[in-house]
Each structure stands twice: as structure tokens, then as C-alpha cells.
Design a protein around this motif. Sequence first.
Motif, PDB file in Angstrom:
ATOM      1  N   UNK A   1       0.815  -1.203   0.000  1.00 46.19           N
ATOM      2  CA  UNK A   1       0.000   0.000   0.000  1.00 46.19           C
ATOM      3  C   UNK A   1       0.855   1.263   0.000  1.00 46.19           C
ATOM      4  N   UNK A   2       2.155   1.093   0.004  1.00 42.94           N
ATOM      5  CA  UNK A   2       3.057   2.231   0.192  1.00 42.94           C
ATOM      6  C   UNK A   2       4.132   2.215  -0.885  1.00 42.94           C
ATOM      7  N   UNK A   3       3.708   2.403  -2.134  1.00 46.19           N
ATOM      8  CA  UNK A   3       4.652   2.333  -3.248  1.00 46.19           C
ATOM      9  C   UNK A   3       4.487   3.537  -4.164  1.00 46.19           C
ATOM     10  N   UNK A   4       5.548   3.789  -4.930  1.00 39.94           N
ATOM     11  CA  UNK A   4       5.527   4.779  -6.000  1.00 39.94           C
ATOM     12  C   UNK A   4       5.612   4.021  -7.318  1.00 39.94           C
ATOM     13  N   UNK A   5       4.807   4.426  -8.283  1.00 45.19           N
ATOM     14  CA  UNK A   5       4.746   3.716  -9.559  1.00 45.19           C
ATOM     15  C   UNK A   5       5.439   4.539 -10.640  1.00 45.19           C
ATOM     16  N   UNK A   6       6.304   3.878 -11.416  1.00 52.67           N
ATOM     17  CA  UNK A   6       7.057   4.561 -12.473  1.00 52.67           C
ATOM     18  C   UNK A   6       6.585   4.055 -13.832  1.00 52.67           C
ATOM     19  N   UNK A   7       6.448   4.978 -14.761  1.00 54.53           N
ATOM     20  CA  UNK A   7       6.003   4.663 -16.113  1.00 54.53           C
ATOM     21  C   UNK A   7       6.847   5.449 -17.109  1.00 54.53           C
ATOM     22  N   UNK A   8       6.920   4.939 -18.318  1.00 56.14           N
ATOM     23  CA  UNK A   8       7.632   5.665 -19.360  1.00 56.14           C
ATOM     24  C   UNK A   8       9.054   5.197 -19.538  1.00 56.14           C
ATOM     25  N   UNK A   9       9.929   6.141 -19.854  1.00 51.30           N
ATOM     26  CA  UNK A   9      11.274   5.822 -20.331  1.00 51.30           C
ATOM     27  C   UNK A   9      12.297   5.689 -19.198  1.00 51.30           C
TER      28      UNK A   9
ATOM     29  N   UNK B   1      15.021   3.053 -16.951  1.00 51.68           N
ATOM     30  CA  UNK B   1      15.841   1.873 -17.156  1.00 51.68           C
ATOM     31  C   UNK B   1      15.153   0.620 -16.669  1.00 51.68           C
ATOM     32  N   UNK B   2      14.318   0.751 -15.625  1.00 53.67           N
ATOM     33  CA  UNK B   2      13.548  -0.375 -15.090  1.00 53.67           C
ATOM     34  C   UNK B   2      12.191   0.150 -14.656  1.00 53.67           C
ATOM     35  N   UNK B   3      11.142  -0.448 -15.158  1.00 55.31           N
ATOM     36  CA  UNK B   3       9.783   0.007 -14.848  1.00 55.31           C
ATOM     37  C   UNK B   3       9.164  -0.964 -13.858  1.00 55.31           C
ATOM     38  N   UNK B   4       9.363  -0.688 -12.566  1.00 57.10           N
ATOM     39  CA  UNK B   4       8.813  -1.486 -11.479  1.00 57.10           C
ATOM     40  C   UNK B   4       8.401  -0.548 -10.354  1.00 57.10           C
ATOM     41  N   UNK B   5       7.368  -0.909  -9.572  1.00 58.47           N
ATOM     42  CA  UNK B   5       7.007  -0.082  -8.416  1.00 58.47           C
ATOM     43  C   UNK B   5       8.178   0.028  -7.447  1.00 58.47           C
ATOM     44  N   UNK B   6       8.326   1.205  -6.841  1.00 58.50           N
ATOM     45  CA  UNK B   6       9.403   1.459  -5.886  1.00 58.50           C
ATOM     46  C   UNK B   6       8.784   1.616  -4.499  1.00 58.50           C
ATOM     47  N   UNK B   7       9.118   0.749  -3.527  1.00 57.93           N
ATOM     48  CA  UNK B   7       8.526   0.869  -2.186  1.00 57.93           C
ATOM     49  C   UNK B   7       9.084   2.076  -1.429  1.00 57.93           C
ATOM     50  N   UNK B   8       8.231   2.685  -0.619  1.00 62.21           N
ATOM     51  CA  UNK B   8       8.649   3.776   0.263  1.00 62.21           C
ATOM     52  C   UNK B   8       9.069   3.150   1.589  1.00 62.21           C
ATOM     53  N   UNK B   9      10.328   3.238   1.918  1.00 64.21           N
ATOM     54  CA  UNK B   9      10.849   2.614   3.124  1.00 64.21           C
ATOM     55  C   UNK B   9      10.606   3.516   4.336  1.00 64.21           C
ATOM     56  N   UNK B  10      11.016   3.011   5.495  1.00 63.30           N
ATOM     57  CA  UNK B  10      10.770   3.733   6.745  1.00 63.30           C
ATOM     58  C   UNK B  10      11.388   5.127   6.729  1.00 63.30           C
ATOM     59  N   UNK B  11      12.559   5.276   6.133  1.00 60.60           N
ATOM     60  CA  UNK B  11      13.245   6.564   6.126  1.00 60.60           C
ATOM     61  C   UNK B  11      12.720   7.503   5.051  1.00 60.60           C
ATOM     62  N   UNK B  12      11.724   7.079   4.273  1.00 57.23           N
ATOM     63  CA  UNK B  12      11.151   7.930   3.250  1.00 57.23           C
ATOM     64  C   UNK B  12      11.790   7.693   1.891  1.00 57.23           C
ATOM     65  N   UNK B  13      11.296   8.418   0.888  1.00 55.93           N
ATOM     66  CA  UNK B  13      11.761   8.228  -0.474  1.00 55.93           C
ATOM     67  C   UNK B  13      11.650   9.558  -1.214  1.00 55.93           C
ATOM     68  N   UNK B  14      12.733   9.952  -1.876  1.00 52.55           N
ATOM     69  CA  UNK B  14      12.729  11.183  -2.656  1.00 52.55           C
ATOM     70  C   UNK B  14      12.618  10.858  -4.142  1.00 52.55           C
ATOM     71  N   UNK B  15      12.342  11.879  -4.949  1.00 56.55           N
ATOM     72  CA  UNK B  15      12.278  11.694  -6.393  1.00 56.55           C
ATOM     73  C   UNK B  15      13.630  11.244  -6.936  1.00 56.55           C
ATOM     74  N   UNK B  16      14.711  11.770  -6.368  1.00 57.86           N
ATOM     75  CA  UNK B  16      16.044  11.352  -6.805  1.00 57.86           C
ATOM     76  C   UNK B  16      16.258   9.869  -6.543  1.00 57.86           C
ATOM     77  N   UNK B  17      15.758   9.363  -5.402  1.00 54.15           N
ATOM     78  CA  UNK B  17      15.891   7.940  -5.098  1.00 54.15           C
ATOM     79  C   UNK B  17      15.072   7.096  -6.064  1.00 54.15           C
ATOM     80  N   UNK B  18      13.905   7.592  -6.459  1.00 55.22           N
ATOM     81  CA  UNK B  18      13.090   6.862  -7.435  1.00 55.22           C
ATOM     82  C   UNK B  18      13.843   6.707  -8.753  1.00 55.22           C
ATOM     83  N   UNK B  19      14.490   7.787  -9.195  1.00 53.60           N
ATOM     84  CA  UNK B  19      15.271   7.721 -10.434  1.00 53.60           C
ATOM     85  C   UNK B  19      16.402   6.706 -10.305  1.00 53.60           C
ATOM     86  N   UNK B  20      17.042   6.683  -9.127  1.00 53.50           N
ATOM     87  CA  UNK B  20      18.133   5.740  -8.914  1.00 53.50           C
ATOM     88  C   UNK B  20      17.653   4.306  -8.850  1.00 53.50           C
ATOM     89  N   UNK B  21      16.543   4.058  -8.106  1.00 56.89           N
ATOM     90  CA  UNK B  21      16.023   2.697  -7.982  1.00 56.89           C
ATOM     91  C   UNK B  21      15.498   2.168  -9.312  1.00 56.89           C
TER      92      UNK B  21
END
Length: 371
Positions: free
Chosen positions: A258-266, A268-288
Motif C-alpha cells: 500500500x506504500x509504493x511509488x509507480x514509475x512509467x515511461x522511459x 531503465x527499469x519500470x517497477x514499483x518502488x517501495x517507500x521505506x521507513x526513512x522515506x523516499x525522494x524523487x532522486x531515489x526513485x530515479x536511482x532505484x
Amino acid sequence: MIFSKNPPVFCVTIACAIIIGLTTGCTTTHTISAGLKSGDLPASGAFTAENGIEFDIQPLTLATLPTKLATVPSSELSRLIRTSGRIDYRITQGDILSIILTEYPDITPISVGGNTPYASGFPVDQQGYVKFPLIGRIKASGLSVPQFTANLQKQLQRYLKFSDPQVKIIDYRGNKFFIDGEVKQPGEFNITDAPVSLYGAISMAGGALPTGDSNNIILSRNGVNYNLGLQSLRQLGSSANTIYVQNGDSIHVNSQNRNKVYVLGEFGKVDPVPILEQGLSLAHVLGESRGLDSNTANAAKIYVVRDNPNYPRTTIYYIDMQTITSFSLANRFEMHPNDIVYVDPTGLTRWNRVISALLPSTSAVSILSGL
């Protein structure tokens, strides 16, 4: 049977009509182009899409950077923190007491295996009273053990010269809490004279499962649901060790699904990114997501779609990641659950996809032309 005199010409004509139809469709950018597209969005401000949903378009700048979650606590959460401190245990209905008079063993025999009615202890009835020899019913519910002991001793002094009752709770049955969700042993648990913190409650249930989200816990108390998280509590200067459960509390540990960010489009890997206890930034989404696809991604068009049920418009943030200074903004942009991050393809990529879609049709024309 009747055969056409010029079947190849007829087939080629049909194939050409198919090609013309396809190439005509390319001009609308709605049919032939593969994948998603951002469409024609305004630079900023309100925007109503064709489906009727209202959007708020904002370029991501320092001025439009959203505030972090839980930086401004709700009044309900603040009240919960203030009123959930450690309190002394009070005897309640259903508890079983052990009461021993050391100077008068005949009144309250200590032997456990005998036939005495007091061998298993003194239960607190539904009215909150204990029935004791000599004095009858005496109030126990709502009192601490020292308070009940003092009252019992005072009443026994009318009948006994050396009244010194030894009282303790041997079975805690009155105060309970419930825990379920992503824990190893969900169920009902007793609250003893040792106060149980939120941390302790989760530990009593065997701890959270690997799929559990420690930053998405719901505490239900007296009909009010409190959304808690270990990280968000720390941001408020509190912790799960300072919030103690009370009788009737219900705790639910949500799943990370219930706590994920979804990535679409161009990406390198198109998979949901979970939001961990310490939080998640947009830069981390790009990296993951292994960054942007260097061959197809348009780094100038990165969008974050955020839907807030308490707000009539869906917000769309966009950022140009072609400049190195944008990474600082992306690192400060905190993702929310169910955010969608979309990267547009380049114009050349779209054209190549159109050509790729046409190639099977041109191949078909060549085959039909050879008939």
C-alpha cells in the motif's frame, strides 16, 4: 470459378489503402504511436482534461516544493501523544487476585491443589467487586493493588488483630488490546501491570513481517483512527516507545504494497518502488529505476502525478532534469504513497516507434506486390 484478371494489382491497391490510413492516423498522435504521452499541458495553473478530471499543473521549483509529510501534526495525533503516557495499572473486571493472610492460613489456604474455593484466586466480578471471607464484597475495580490492599486491611482490622493481606494479580483478564495485519502472530493480548508501548505491542505479536510497513500503522481508540509511523513519530520528537496502548485499542500494521511509488515511461527499469521507513525522494526513485533510458527518455519532461482525495484537483509536478542543479530539487521532493512518476520519450523516439509500427505493413505490401 471466376478469377480476377489482375489480382496483384488489386492486392497492392488494398495494401496501399492500409498504408494511407495508417500514415494519416500518425498526424493525430492518438493511434499509431506506442506507449504513453504527456499530451498538451499548460505551463502552470488549472487544467481540465478530456475525461473531465481537473488538474493543477506546477513546475517543480523551490517555491512550489511541497512540505514534507508529518511536519505539521494533526490535532488528533498531538492529543494522542499527550494522552498515551505510561500509567499505573488498575484492577479491572475479570482479573484474578491472590490474597494471602500469613497470620491466618485457615481463612485463605495457600495450597493450590486443595478443594478450597480460593485455591485459584479471587476473581473480580462484572460489578468490580471481590468476595472475601469475613467482610463479604469489597470494591476492587479501578484501584491500584496498593490502594485495594489498604482498603482490605482497614476492613479486616474490625475482625482480625494482625491483618496484613498480601495482594497481587495472578491472572490479567480485564484489559486487552488487539493487533493484526502484517505481524507474525496476530490476535488478542492482555495488558498487565507492566505498561505496553506500541513497540512492545508489535513485539508481543512476534514482530512485523518483512512485508510490513512500519511507517504505516493504524491505532484505533474509542472510534478514532490514528495513522502512525515510526519515522513520522521521530519527526515529531516522539517515538513508539512513548505511546502506550490502552484497554480496547486495536492496532493494524499495513502492508508495504500500500506504500509504493509507480514509475512509467522511459526508465531503465519500470517497477514499483517501495517507500521505506526513512522515506523516499524523487532522486531515489530515479536511482532505484536505474535512471532514465539514455536512448529514448526526454529528460526535460519528468512528471509526478499526485492524487489527493481531500483536494478536488490532481496535482501534476514537472521538472527538467537536464541541468545538474535540478538534482537538488529532486532530492528534496518527498514521494507520497501511490505517486506516479512518468518520463516522456523524445520526439525522435516517437517517430521511430511510428516507423517500427509501419514496417510490418510495408513488408506486407512487398509480399502482396510479388503475388
